[in-house]
Design an enzyme around this catalytic site. Structure first.
Site, mmCIF file in Angstrom:
data_model
loop_
_atom_site.group_PDB
_atom_site.id
_atom_site.type_symbol
_atom_site.label_atom_id
_atom_site.label_comp_id
_atom_site.label_asym_id
_atom_site.label_seq_id
_atom_site.Cartn_x
_atom_site.Cartn_y
_atom_site.Cartn_z
ATOM 1 N N SER A 148 -7.729 -3.631 7.329
ATOM 2 C CA SER A 148 -8.681 -4.312 8.191
ATOM 3 C C SER A 148 -9.044 -3.578 9.360
ATOM 4 C CB SER A 148 -8.478 -5.729 8.352
ATOM 5 O OG SER A 148 -8.437 -6.449 7.089
ATOM 6 N N ARG A 178 0.968 -1.115 -0.048
ATOM 7 C CA ARG A 178 0.009 -0.008 0.055
ATOM 8 C C ARG A 178 0.764 1.158 -0.080
ATOM 9 N NH1 ARG A 178 -3.310 -2.119 4.822
ATOM 10 N NH2 ARG A 178 -1.205 -3.037 5.098
HETATM 11 P P1 ADP Z 1 -1.528 -9.786 7.055
HETATM 12 O O1 ADP Z 1 -1.993 -9.894 8.938
HETATM 13 O O2 ADP Z 1 -0.851 -11.162 6.503
HETATM 14 O O3 ADP Z 1 -0.674 -8.565 6.953
HETATM 15 P P2 ADP Z 1 -3.933 -8.796 5.990
HETATM 16 O O4 ADP Z 1 -5.219 -9.046 5.730
HETATM 17 O O5 ADP Z 1 -3.698 -7.424 6.692
HETATM 18 O O6 ADP Z 1 -2.770 -9.809 6.607
HETATM 19 O O7 ADP Z 1 -3.181 -8.394 4.629
HETATM 20 C C1 ADP Z 1 -3.059 -9.495 3.579
HETATM 21 C C2 ADP Z 1 -2.223 -8.859 2.441
HETATM 22 O O8 ADP Z 1 -3.097 -8.038 1.836
HETATM 23 C C3 ADP Z 1 -1.093 -8.094 2.661
HETATM 24 O O9 ADP Z 1 -0.246 -8.381 1.526
HETATM 25 C C4 ADP Z 1 -1.475 -6.790 2.609
HETATM 26 O O10 ADP Z 1 -0.275 -5.806 2.084
HETATM 27 C C5 ADP Z 1 -2.642 -6.862 1.641
HETATM 28 N N1 ADP Z 1 -3.341 -5.679 1.642
HETATM 29 C C6 ADP Z 1 -3.866 -5.212 2.972
HETATM 30 N N2 ADP Z 1 -4.778 -4.101 2.594
HETATM 31 C C7 ADP Z 1 -4.602 -3.840 1.242
HETATM 32 C C8 ADP Z 1 -5.383 -3.172 0.447
HETATM 33 N N3 ADP Z 1 -6.127 -1.788 0.923
HETATM 34 N N4 ADP Z 1 -5.121 -3.200 -0.971
HETATM 35 C C9 ADP Z 1 -4.311 -4.392 -1.115
HETATM 36 N N5 ADP Z 1 -3.558 -5.233 -0.625
HETATM 37 C C10 ADP Z 1 -3.976 -4.843 0.801
#
Ligand code: ADP
Length: 161
Positions: free
Chosen positions: A127, A89
């Site tokens: 999230s 991001r």
């Molecule tokens: P984690 O706890 O493994 O970081 P997340 O659910 O927060 O799990 O994120 C999973 C993946 O999605 C990560 O690679 C994160 O960078 C990506 N991600 C999170 N938010 C976004 C977004 N707004 N757009 C695209 N990718 C995202």
């Protein structure tokens, strides 16, 4: 080629979904997998997160949904994925993601980590931000799939009742 997109997805946001849709066009198949991380206390249980992802990705062919615990590279091998996908991001994601990618490479050099840049209009989404907005009654319908918005309303109405 098959890709693994691992994450907490607690809950799935439109940023995640955009990344899944774009990767589904790049790979023969994409396994979206919820990591059961013992060091995190998720707001949504595993089955609920799997259901959210399944219904939001039902229109996509070649996308599978699963879960795992343990090392991501081990699950990549078990699910026959050659690529681990992660989203970037902002610069703030980079240092941590690079460290994980290097670690995974040292454990399993045959698995490549690929980063996709987040769609710019979703780059503010995480999230935790979504949960924070929903907790205080804000509208999250432009941030998450419709089913997730309903789950968030239910979760926080119940908690505040
Ligand atoms: P984690 O706890 O493994 O970081 P997340 O659910 O927060 O799990 O994120 C999973 C993946 O999605 C990560 O690679 C994160 O960078 C990506 N991600 C999170 N938010 C976004 C977004 N707004 N757009 C695209 N990718 C995202």
């Amino acid at each position: 080629m098959r890709a693994l997109y691992p994450g907490s997805f607690d809950p799935l946001t439109l940023g995640h979904l955009d990344l899944i849709e774009r990767s589904a066009r790049l790979f023969d198949s994409v396994m979206v997998a919820v990591l059961q991380n013992p060091s995190k206390q998720p707001a949504f249980g595993l089955e609920q997160r799997l259901g959210q992802i399944r219904s939001a990705t039902a229109h996509l062919s070649g996308v599978e949904v699963g879960s795992f615990d343990g090392l991501t590279v081990d699950f990549a091998a078990r699910s026959q994925a050659q690529v681990i996908l992660r989203g970037l991001r902002a610069l703030s994601d980079f240092e941590f993601e690079l460290q994980i990618a290097h670690t995974n490479h040292s454990l399993a050099p045959q698995v490549e980590t690929l980063f996709l840049a987040t769609a710019v209009h979703h780059s503010f989404l995480s999230s935790s931000v979504v949960k924070e907005v929903a907790r205080f009654g804000g509208d999250v319908r432009h941030m998450v799939p419709a089913g997730v918005a309903e789950d968030l309303t239910r979760l926080f109405n119940r908690t505040s009742a």
